[in-house]
Design an enzyme around this catalytic site. Structure first.
Site, PDB file in Angstrom:
ATOM      1  CB  CYS A 149     -26.664 -20.922  48.005  1.00  0.00           C
ATOM      2  SG  CYS A 149     -26.714 -19.360  48.896  1.00  0.00           S
ATOM      3  N   GLY A 200     -20.653 -21.244  46.399  1.00  0.00           N
ATOM      4  CA  GLY A 200     -20.662 -20.453  47.625  1.00  0.00           C
ATOM      5  C   GLY A 200     -19.491 -20.798  48.505  1.00  0.00           C
ATOM      6  CG  ASN A 213     -29.310 -21.608  44.497  1.00  0.00           C
ATOM      7  OD1 ASN A 213     -29.160 -22.153  43.419  1.00  0.00           O
ATOM      8  ND2 ASN A 213     -28.887 -20.376  44.708  1.00  0.00           N
ATOM      9  N   GLY A 214     -31.389 -19.184  45.911  1.00  0.00           N
ATOM     10  CA  GLY A 214     -32.288 -18.224  45.264  1.00  0.00           C
ATOM     11  C   GLY A 214     -32.591 -17.069  46.197  1.00  0.00           C
ATOM     12  CE1 TYR A 265     -17.445 -16.438  37.240  1.00  0.00           C
ATOM     13  CE2 TYR A 265     -19.371 -16.347  38.632  1.00  0.00           C
ATOM     14  CZ  TYR A 265     -18.012 -16.351  38.496  1.00  0.00           C
ATOM     15  OH  TYR A 265     -17.209 -16.272  39.587  1.00  0.00           O
TER      16      TYR A 265
HETATM   17  P1  AMP Z   1     -15.796  -7.386  37.448  1.00  0.00           P
HETATM   18  O1  AMP Z   1     -14.381  -7.458  37.839  1.00  0.00           O
HETATM   19  O2  AMP Z   1     -16.660  -6.701  38.489  1.00  0.00           O
HETATM   20  O3  AMP Z   1     -16.037  -6.848  36.079  1.00  0.00           O
HETATM   21  O4  AMP Z   1     -16.333  -8.881  37.449  1.00  0.00           O
HETATM   22  C1  AMP Z   1     -16.206  -9.667  36.314  1.00  0.00           C
HETATM   23  C2  AMP Z   1     -15.570 -10.957  36.662  1.00  0.00           C
HETATM   24  O5  AMP Z   1     -16.252 -11.562  37.750  1.00  0.00           O
HETATM   25  C3  AMP Z   1     -15.663 -11.884  35.476  1.00  0.00           C
HETATM   26  O6  AMP Z   1     -14.388 -12.456  35.280  1.00  0.00           O
HETATM   27  C4  AMP Z   1     -16.674 -12.923  35.880  1.00  0.00           C
HETATM   28  O7  AMP Z   1     -16.185 -14.197  35.590  1.00  0.00           O
HETATM   29  C5  AMP Z   1     -16.850 -12.785  37.361  1.00  0.00           C
HETATM   30  N1  AMP Z   1     -18.278 -12.692  37.742  1.00  0.00           N
HETATM   31  C6  AMP Z   1     -19.319 -12.307  37.007  1.00  0.00           C
HETATM   32  N2  AMP Z   1     -20.466 -12.332  37.735  1.00  0.00           N
HETATM   33  C7  AMP Z   1     -20.121 -12.752  38.945  1.00  0.00           C
HETATM   34  C8  AMP Z   1     -20.860 -12.994  40.150  1.00  0.00           C
HETATM   35  N3  AMP Z   1     -22.169 -12.799  40.231  1.00  0.00           N
HETATM   36  N4  AMP Z   1     -20.173 -13.417  41.224  1.00  0.00           N
HETATM   37  C9  AMP Z   1     -18.868 -13.602  41.157  1.00  0.00           C
HETATM   38  N5  AMP Z   1     -18.109 -13.396  40.064  1.00  0.00           N
HETATM   39  C10 AMP Z   1     -18.725 -12.969  38.963  1.00  0.00           C
END
Ligand code: AMP
Ligand code: SF4
Length: 465
Positions: A2, A29, A104-105, A245
Site C-alpha cells: 500500500c 495500490g 502499509n505492511g 520492483y
Molecule cells: P509472474 O507473471 O507471476 O511471474 O509475475 C512476474 C511479474 O509480476 C514481473 O514482471 C514483476 O514485475 C511483477 N511482480 C513481481 N512481484 C509482484 C508483486 N508482488 N505484485 C505485483 N507484481 C509483481
C-alpha cells in the site's frame, strides 16, 4: 502493498495535496483509495472508494476542504479482502478524540491481537489487520491518544509504516525493523510523510530524511517530536524487493536512489552473463519487459555494450494482472497488457530483461508471443534472485506452491517459460547494487530467512490473502 501519505500545515489547507500525492503513490495500490481529515468540530471525516485515486475520490470536493492536516492511503490488499470496508484510512471518534490510521505492511500477529480484542468486547468492522491498532488505542481510555498509540505499537509485530491523524497532530511511525519505507518531507513550514519520496517532488517539497525504524514522530504546532519503540531488534530489515520492483524509480529509499540501484542490478547481471546470446555467442540487442524491467534493462545494455530496443510494447490503459483471481484471467490480462513488436524480434537473437519471475505467467506468455514473431534466440535475464518464498511483510506473493522457482530448477524454469537460456542476479550482487549492507535488508522471499528464524521471537501467521 500500500501507499500512505500525510500532510501537516499551520496555515494551508492540505486535502488536495494529499489527493495529488496519492496519485504519485498509485503504483503501490490500485484497489481502493481514501483520505481522512479532522473537521472544524474536531471530528475525523473521510472519503474512501474502490479503484484508482481518480475513481475513488473527487478532487473538486477535496480542494474545498478546510483541513490543515490530513492523511491518505492507496490499497493493494495483502491481508483482508478487497472490499470497501477494508479501504483506509480507518477512522474512529472515540472517548479521547478523533483517530485515523493509514497502514502499509502486514502485522504478523494480527490474528492473535484480533482474538484477544474480540474477547475484550471489540467489534471489528473490517478484516484488515490495521483495525487491531485502532482497537488497541481505544482500549486505553486513560491515556492521551498519542501515548495510547505508542503503547499499541509496542504490541504490533511485523511490518508497519503508518501515518496517523490525532487531535495532537500528525504521527508517522515505522516498525523497528523498518521493512517498508517511510519518508519525511518539507516545504516551507509544511511537513509531509510519504511511503516514497517521489510524492514530495510533485508537491514541490523536499526529502528531509527517512522516518527511522522504530521511530514515532509527532508533528504539530511545536514542530517535530520523536520517540522510539522499546523493541530494538539487532538488525534492520528494509525490504530489498522495494528496490527490485515495487518502488517508483524516482524515489530515494534508505538514502539510495531506486533508479541507480535498479540500473546497477542490470549492470551486474550483464557482468555475470557477458554478452551471452547462446549459440551465436552474442545477442543482437537487449529488450526489457515494460515497465518492470526497463531500468535494469538499460543498465544491462549499457554494461554489455549491446543496443537497447524497446521491443515489447505496454498498453498503458490496462491495470495490473498480477493479482487477478484466476490463472485464465491473469493470462488474458498479460496478453492485453504486453505485446512484442514482431518487426524487431524477427530473425534476431535477443536478451529479454525483467525484474522478477513469480509464477512465471508473464514471462511464459510474452515469450510465446515473441516466438510467434520468429525470434531466432531468446535469453531471459532476471535482475533479482529467484523468488522462492512468500512474503509475510506486506507484499502480495502467492503461496510457496505457486512460486515457479520454489518448484523448478533454473534450467527447468527456462524450459517451462520457453527461453533458450535463463539467468538470475546473484543475491550478493543484488545487495551490492542496492548499496545498503546485507544485514540491514530483508531478503526472505529469496532465501527464506524470516524474522522468526533469526530472532526466535516472532510468530508468523502469514497473510490472509
Ligand atoms: P509472474 O507473471 O507471476 O511471474 O509475475 C512476474 C511479474 O509480476 C514481473 O514482471 C514483476 O514485475 C511483477 N511482480 C513481481 N512481484 C509482484 C508483486 N508482488 N505484485 C505485483 N507484481 C509483481
Ligand atoms: Fe520484501 Fe521479500 Fe522481505 Fe517481503 S520477504 S519484505 S518482499 S524482501
Amino acid at each position: 502493498m500500500c501507499g500512505v501519505f500525510g500532510a501537516y500545515s499551520e496555515t494551508d489547507y492540505v486535502t488536495e495535496e494529499v489527493y495529488l500525492a496519492l496519485q504519485a503513490l498509485q503504483h503501490r495500490g490500485q484497489e481502493s483509495a481514501g483520505i481522512a481529515w479532522i473537521d472544524d468540530r474536531g471530528r475525523v471525516n473521510s472519503h474512501k472508494g474502490m479503484g484508482l485515486v481518480h475513481e475513488a475520490l473527487n478532487q473538486d470536493t477535496l480542494s474545498k476542504m478546510t483541513a490543515t492536516s490530513a492523511i491518505g492511503h492507496v490499497r493493494y490488499s495483502t491481508a483482508g479482502g478487497s472490499m470497501l470496508q477494508n479501504a483506509q484510512p480507518i477512522c474512529a471518534n472515540y472517548a479521547q478524540g478523533p483517530v485515523a490510521i493509514a497502514h502499509n505492511g502486514n502485522l504478523t500477529n494480527a490474528g492473535g491481537l484480533r482474538l484477544e480484542l474480540e474477547h475484550r468486547g471489540a467489534i471489528f468492522q473490517s478484516t484488515s489487520d490495521t483495525e487491531a491498532i485502532l482497537h488497541l488505542v481505544a482500549h486505553q481510555p486513560d491515556k492521551s491518544p498519542f501515548d495510547a498509540l505508542a503503547c499499541a505499537l509496542e504490541r504490533a509485530q511485523g511490518a508497519f509504516s503508518l501515518v496517523v491523524l490525532l487531535e495532537e497532530g500528525l504521527v508517522a511511525a515505522r516498525d523497528p525493523w523498518g521493512f517498508r519505507p517511510l519518508a519525511l518531507g518539507r516545504k516551507g513550514e509544511n511537513y509531509y510523510v510519504s511511503s516514497e519520496s517521489c510524492a514530495f517532488s510533485l508537491l514541490g517539497a523536499t526529502l528531509v530524511r527517512a522516518v527511522e525504524p522504530g521511530e514515532i514522530l509527532l508533528i504539530n504546532e511545536n514542530g517535530l517530536t520523536s520517540r522510539y519503540l522499546r523493541n530494538k531488534p539487532p538488525k534492520r530489515k528494509l525490504c530489498s524487493f522495494e528496490f527490485v520492483y515495487f518502488a517508483r524509480p524516482d524515489s530515494v529509499i534508505g538514502g539510495r536512489s531506486v533508479y541507480k540501484a535498479r540500473q546497477e542490478m542490470g549492470r551486474r547481471l550483464a557482468r555475470s552473463c557477458g554478452k551471452l546470446g547462446g549459440s551465436a555467442g552474442c545477442a543482437d540487442f537487449v529488450a526489457y519487459m515494460p515497465d518492470s524491467g526497463t531500468t535494469a534493462g538499460i543498465g544491462y545494455a549499457k554494461e554489455s555494450g549491446l543496443p537497447f530496443e524497446s521491443a515489447v510494447v505496454r498498453n498503458r490503459y490496462v491495470g495490473r494482472t498480477f493479482i487477478q483471481p484466476t490463472q485464465r484471467v491473469r493470462e488474458l490480462g498479460v496478453r492485453v497488457k504486453l505485446s512484442p513488436n514482431g518487426e524487431i524480434f524477427s530473425g534476431k537473437s535477443a536478451i529479454l530483461v525483467d525484474d522478477s519471475l513469480v509464477r512465471g505467467t508473464t514471462a511464459g506468455l510474452v515469450v510465446s508471443m515473441i516466438r510467434e514473431c520468429n525470434a531466432r534466440e531468446l535469453h531471459m535475464r532476471i535482475s533479482s534472485p529467484p523468488v522462492k518464498f512468500p512474503c509475510y511483510y506486506g507484499i502480495d506473493t502467492p503461496s510457496r506452491g505457486e512460486l515457479i522457482a520454489a518448484k523448478l530448477s533454473v534450467e527447468e524454469i527456462a524450459a517451462s517459460v520457453g527461453v533458450d537460456s535463463l539467468a538470475y542476479l546473484d543475491k550478493d550482487d543484488m545487495i551490492s547494487a542496492i548499496g545498503i549492507p546485507g544485514d540491514e535488508l530483508c531478503t526472505a522471499c529469496f532465501d527464506g530467512t524470516y524474522l522468526e528464524d533469526q530472532e526466535g521471537s516472532i510468530y508468523c501467521e502469514g497473510p490472509e490473502g
